[in-house]
Scaffold this motif. Structure first.
Motif, PDB file in Angstrom:
ATOM      1  N   GLY A 115     -38.975  73.712   1.055  1.00  0.00           N
ATOM      2  CA  GLY A 115     -39.375  74.990   0.496  1.00  0.00           C
ATOM      3  C   GLY A 115     -40.776  75.410   0.866  1.00  0.00           C
ATOM      4  O   GLY A 115     -41.432  74.823   1.727  1.00  0.00           O
ATOM      5  N   SER A 116     -41.261  76.437   0.155  1.00  0.00           N
ATOM      6  CA  SER A 116     -42.579  77.010   0.400  1.00  0.00           C
ATOM      7  C   SER A 116     -43.596  76.409  -0.563  1.00  0.00           C
ATOM      8  O   SER A 116     -43.303  76.184  -1.738  1.00  0.00           O
ATOM      9  N   ALA A 117     -44.812  76.166  -0.061  1.00  0.00           N
ATOM     10  CA  ALA A 117     -45.876  75.581  -0.877  1.00  0.00           C
ATOM     11  C   ALA A 117     -47.185  76.282  -0.558  1.00  0.00           C
ATOM     12  O   ALA A 117     -47.281  77.080   0.377  1.00  0.00           O
ATOM     13  N   THR A 118     -48.203  75.998  -1.352  1.00  0.00           N
ATOM     14  CA  THR A 118     -49.535  76.569  -1.143  1.00  0.00           C
ATOM     15  C   THR A 118     -50.548  75.451  -0.945  1.00  0.00           C
ATOM     16  O   THR A 118     -50.655  74.547  -1.777  1.00  0.00           O
ATOM     17  N   LEU A 119     -51.255  75.502   0.170  1.00  0.00           N
ATOM     18  CA  LEU A 119     -52.379  74.606   0.420  1.00  0.00           C
ATOM     19  C   LEU A 119     -53.629  75.301  -0.083  1.00  0.00           C
ATOM     20  O   LEU A 119     -53.965  76.404   0.373  1.00  0.00           O
TER      21      LEU A 119
END
Length: 213
Positions: A115-119
């Motif tokens: 899925g999508s994540a935030t760094l």
């Protein structure tokens, strides 16, 4: 773009046509686990002052915010930058000789297996972050700005507030001896600096949308 419109967008923020104060945040970064690991290693070295900083997100922009930025020597001029996919993007090149930054936040959306994540990177909540020879290719810049010794409409090749610059001749430019930006909101394609010391560095990678703004 005329000089008047370009100057106006500096105050309101660089955005897409028809909506000068906003930027579409639908551009999500396409980075994998190896890239995230490289960022962790790089930031550890930068935080200790072991090496200069150079952040470039290939083909994607990232967000950067701060409570305030104080800079000694600033130059700005419009240009284009080329990303890894070969596309060109209009930017406002912003060069600052020395900067102190409080409550820094940098974030980018990443695609990972699952899925999508935030760094997200934060620093400077106590002792300010310090940077020298900072150069940002900005797509959008907004905040409350105060210049000292401001000059606008100069040929970019004659700008002389930040040593080591090489702006193109005939291009519109502006500069100041000092700048203070409060409530800084920035979207950029790349940022580089000679040195970048991040006090109280924290780096997190979380599922979902947790960007700086």
């Amino acid at each position: 773009m005329s000089v008047v419109r370009w100057c106006g967008r500096l105050r309101r923020g660089f955005g897409p046509p028809g909506d000068p104060g906003r930027v579409s945040w639908a551009r999500a970064a396409a980075l994998g686990v190896p890239a995230a690991g490289a960022v962790v290693l790089l930031l550890g070295m930068i935080g200790s002052g072991a090496l200069g900083a150079s952040f470039t997100v290939s083909g994607r922009s990232f967000k950067f915010s701060a409570a305030d930025l104080d800079g000694r020597g600033i130059e700005q001029y419009p240009a284009t930058t080329r990303t890894g996919d070969g596309a060109r993007h209009p930017v406002a090149v912003t060069r600052i000789g020395d900067a102190t930054i409080r409550d820094l936040c940098q974030s980018m959306r990443v695609r990972l297996p699952g899925g999508s994540a935030t760094l997200r990177i934060t620093a400077g909540h106590g002792t300010p972050v310090r940077a020298s020879a900072l150069v940002v290719d900005a797509e959008h810049l907004a905040g409350d700005v105060a210049f000292t010794g401001f000059e606008t409409g100069r040929d970019a090749a004659t700008l002389d507030r930040v040593p080591g610059g090489a702006a193109p001749a005939g291009m519109f430019g502006q500069q100041a001896s000092r700048v203070r930006i409060e409530d800084l909101r920035l979207v950029a394609w790349s940022a580089t600096s000679g040195t970048f010391r991040l006090s109280g560095l924290r780096l997190g990678l979380r599922w979902g949308d947790h960007e700086c703004f």
